[in-house]
Design an enzyme around this catalytic site. Structure first.
Site, PDB file in Angstrom:
ATOM      1  N   CYS A 118      -9.059   1.770   3.613  1.00 45.47           N
ATOM      2  CA  CYS A 118      -8.334   2.599   4.583  1.00 45.47           C
ATOM      3  C   CYS A 118      -9.047   3.929   4.804  1.00 45.47           C
ATOM      4  O   CYS A 118      -8.737   4.652   5.745  1.00 45.47           O
ATOM      5  CB  CYS A 118      -6.895   2.830   4.132  1.00 45.47           C
ATOM      6  SG  CYS A 118      -6.769   3.728   2.587  1.00 45.47           S
TER       7      CYS A 118
ATOM      8  N   CYS B  85      -1.504   3.020  -2.000  1.00 47.06           N
ATOM      9  CA  CYS B  85      -1.480   4.476  -1.848  1.00 47.06           C
ATOM     10  C   CYS B  85      -1.032   5.133  -3.160  1.00 47.06           C
ATOM     11  O   CYS B  85      -1.537   6.188  -3.532  1.00 47.06           O
ATOM     12  CB  CYS B  85      -0.546   4.882  -0.710  1.00 47.06           C
ATOM     13  SG  CYS B  85      -0.709   3.869   0.778  1.00 47.06           S
TER      14      CYS B  85
HETATM   15 FE1  FES Z   1      -4.667   3.803   2.173  1.00 46.00          FE
HETATM   16 FE2  FES Z   1      -2.279   4.874   2.275  1.00 46.00          FE
HETATM   17  S1  FES Z   1      -3.148   3.491   3.683  1.00 46.00           S
HETATM   18  S2  FES Z   1      -3.879   5.340   0.885  1.00 46.00           S
END
Ligand code: FES
Length: 126
Positions: free
Chosen positions: A34, A103
């Site tokens: 991400c 996360c």
């Molecule tokens: Fe990767 Fe939240 S989407 S840390």
């Protein structure tokens, strides 16, 4: 509702945002998928986390997770901070959607990385 009230609260009003200039341990971790990055600063006295700040360049769940993680380790011993799991962070936030669990993993890793840095600087503690 996808996100709990606690997640929304810690996302909208994150606790302990910032940097500590003379930090005893600094950790930075990221998630390649991400692209989110989390940095954690620790101030340690008598092997107790007396101050902790974070900077997160990332999604709302990452910000809420780092905020909650700082609250969970503030005032705790280094050993207790080392034992903090992403599961504890998620539970304290009243849950995260499955695809957002990573996360909270970032928050656990950021603290471990900062403590790692601390032990490199102070192998016998401080
Ligand atoms: Fe990767 Fe939240 S989407 S840390």
């Amino acid at each position: 509702m996808l996100y709990s009230e606690k997640v929304m609260d810690h996302f909208m009003n994150p606790r302990n945002v910032g940097e500590i200039e003379d930090a005893d341990g600094i950790g930075e971790v990221g998630n390649a998928k991400c692209g989110d990055i989390m940095r954690m600063y620790l101030k340690i006295e008598n092997n107790t986390i007396v101050d902790v700040k974070f900077k997160t360049f990332g999604c709302g769940s990452a910000i809420a997770s780092s905020s909650m993680a700082t609250e969970l380790i503030k005032g705790k011993s280094v050993d207790e901070a080392l034992a903090l799991t992403n599961k504890a962070v998620t539970e304290a936030l009243d849950g995260l959607p499955t695809h957002k669990i990573h996360c909270s993993v970032l928050a656990e890793e950021a603290i471990k990385s900062a403590l790692d840095d601390f032990y490199k600087k102070y192998p016998d503690g401080k």
